[in-house]
Design an enzyme around this catalytic site. Structure first.
Site: not given
Length: 371
Positions: A37, A137, A263, A313
Site C-alpha cells: 500500500k 482500529r 530561517y 523547503m
C-alpha cells in the site's frame, strides 16, 4: 523533468532477499504476502511489486480500490491475490468481482452487503472478515462478531476465505496485549469454523512474524521489514537495507565571525570561529522533516556532518568543517550504510514508516535489480 533534489536508490535485490528471509522464518506451512500500500511505502509499487512477484510472492495487500486497480495492471497476467485492507463500498463490489479483488470486511454492515451481493450474483466471491482483538482500529468488535455468527446464512454467503486481525504491540515482544489478542483471535477462529468449514488466518505483521509460530497463522503480512525496516526494535536488524538517499551539494562556503544560519537564525557561529557549510538540494518538500533542524545529520565519506539551521523547503545546510579539505564534497548521504531508515526516524522522533512514505517525488530514482 530534472529531479534535482537528490538520488534515491532502491535495492530490489534486497527487498526480494527480505521476502525470502521471512519465508524461511515462517516455514512451508505459512504463506508470505507483501503489503504494498501507499506506493509500496513510497518506494514505487510498480518496481517493488514486480520484484516481489518475481521472487515468488502471490498475495498482496493494498489499502484502497484504486491501489488494487493499479496493482492488477502492474502484475498483469500473474496469478496473484490482491486484498483490499480498508474495505470497499457497495458501488465498488462489481470491480472486486471483475478483477478478483478480495475485500477485507470490518463491519457487520459490510459483511451483510457483500453477502447479499454474492447471493444475487450467484458467485462465491471470496472475502476476509477482520476482527478487532484489542487494537480498537478497523475490525468487528467481539460483540459484533458474536452477533454476526447468529446469522450463519449471511456469513456463509459472504464466503470468508480468511479471518484476520492486527497486532497493536508486535514490536514489543513482552507486551501482555500480544497474548491477549492471540487468545481472542483463536477463539474467534474456532467460532467461525462452526459456521464455515474452512477459513485461513492472517494475524502477523512484520514484527509479528518474529513473535513465533503461534502468531503466524496461514498468511503473514510483512510490509515495513520488506523495505529494510527493523522489525525487532532494540535488536540487530535481520533484514537487508533496501534504500539509500544521496543529496547533491549545491554550494560549499566558509563563514567566519559572528553569523547565523537559516530561517530564524537558530544556529549561531561564534565570533572568531570559522565553519565550512555545505548547502544541499532537498528539504521538507522532499520528506526531510523540518523537525530535524539542528538535530539531524548526514555523512560525507564516512564523516558525520550535522544539520545546522532550519530545514527549508528545498535546501538543508550541513556543517562540513570536520571533513578533510582534500575530500571532494559532492553529495551528502542521508540514508545509506551509515544511517538507516530507523536511525533517521529516531533523530526525527518518528517511525521509519513515516520516513519511507514521505520520500518526495523530486528525487532521481534508481532501482537495483539482478533481473
Amino acid at each position: 523533468m530534472n529531479k534535482a533534489a537528490g538520488h534515491l536508490i532502491v535495492d530490489l535485490n534486497a527487498i526480494q532477499a527480505n521476502w525470502r528471509r521471512i519465508v524461511e522464518e515462517v516455514g512451508v506451512d505459512c504463506q508470505v504476502s507483501a503489503v504494498v500500500k501507499a506506493d509500496a511505502y513510497g518506494l514505487g509499487v510498480s518496481e517493488v511489486a514486480s520484484a516481489l512477484a518475481g521472487a515468488g510472492c502471490r498475495q498482496f495487500f493494498v489499502a484502497t480500490v484504486d491501489e488494487a486497480l493499479q496493482l492488477r495492471a502492474i502484475l498483469n497476467e500473474r496469478n496473484a491475490d490482491i486484498y483490499i485492507l480498508s474495505g470497499v463500498t457497495v458501488d465498488a463490489f462489481s470491480l472486486c468481482q471483475h478483477h478478483k479483488f478480495i475485500p477485507v470486511l470490518f463491519t457487520s454492515e459490510l459483511v451483510a452487503q457483500w453477502s447479499e451481493y454474492c447471493r444475487q450474483s450467484g458467485e462465491a466471491l471470496e472475502s476476509v472478515i477482520k476482527i478487532d482483538t484489542g487494537m480498537h482500529r478497523l475490525g468487528l468488535t467481539m460483540e459484533e462478531f458474536d452477533h454476526l455468527l447468529r446469522s450463519p446464512g449471511v456469513v456463509h454467503n459472504a464466503n470468508p476465505g480468511c479471518m484476520m486481525s492486527h497486532l497493536a504491540c508486535a514490536d514489543e515482544p513482552g507486551h501482555s496485549l500480544n497474548a491477549v489478542q492471540l487468545a481472542r483471535f483463536r477463539l474467534c477462529h474456532e467460532q467461525l469454523l462452526s459456521v464455515v468449514s474452512s477459513v485461513r488466518t492472517s494475524f502477523a505483521n512484520s514484527s509479528g512474524v518474529f513473535l513465533g509460530a503461534d502468531y503466524h497463522g496461514d498468511i503473514v503480512r510483512p510490509g515495513y521489514s520488506l523495505y529494510g525496516g527493523n522489525p525487532l526494535p532494540g535488536k540487530p536488524n535481520p533484514m537487508q537495507a533496501a534504500v539509500s538517499l544521496m543529496l547533491p551539494v549545491a554550494q560549499v562556503k566558509r563563514v567566519c565571525g559572528a553569523a547565523t544560519v537559516g530561517y530564524g537564525a537558530t544556529f549561531q557561529i561564534a565570533e572568531g570561529e570559522c565553519r565550512r557549510l555545505a548547502i544541499v538540494q532537498g528539504g521538507y518538500a522532499d520528506g526531510i522533516f523540518r523537525c530535524l533542524s539542528n538535530q539531524g545529520c548526514g555523512y560525507v565519506g564516512g564523516h558525520r556532518v550535522d544539520m545546522v539551521g532550519r530545514v527549508s523547503m528545498d535546501t538543508v545546510v550541513f556543517d562540513v568543517t570536520a571533513v578533510p579539505e582534500e575530500l571532494n564534497i559532492g553529495q551528502v548521504e542521508l540514508l545509506g550504510p551509515h544511517q538507516g531508515v530507523d536511525d533517521l526516524a529516531v533523530a526525527a522522533n518518528t517511525i521509519g514508516y513515516e520516513v519511507l512514505t514521505q520520500l518526495g517525488e523530486r528525487y532521481h530514482r534508481t532501482y537495483i535489480s539482478n533481473s
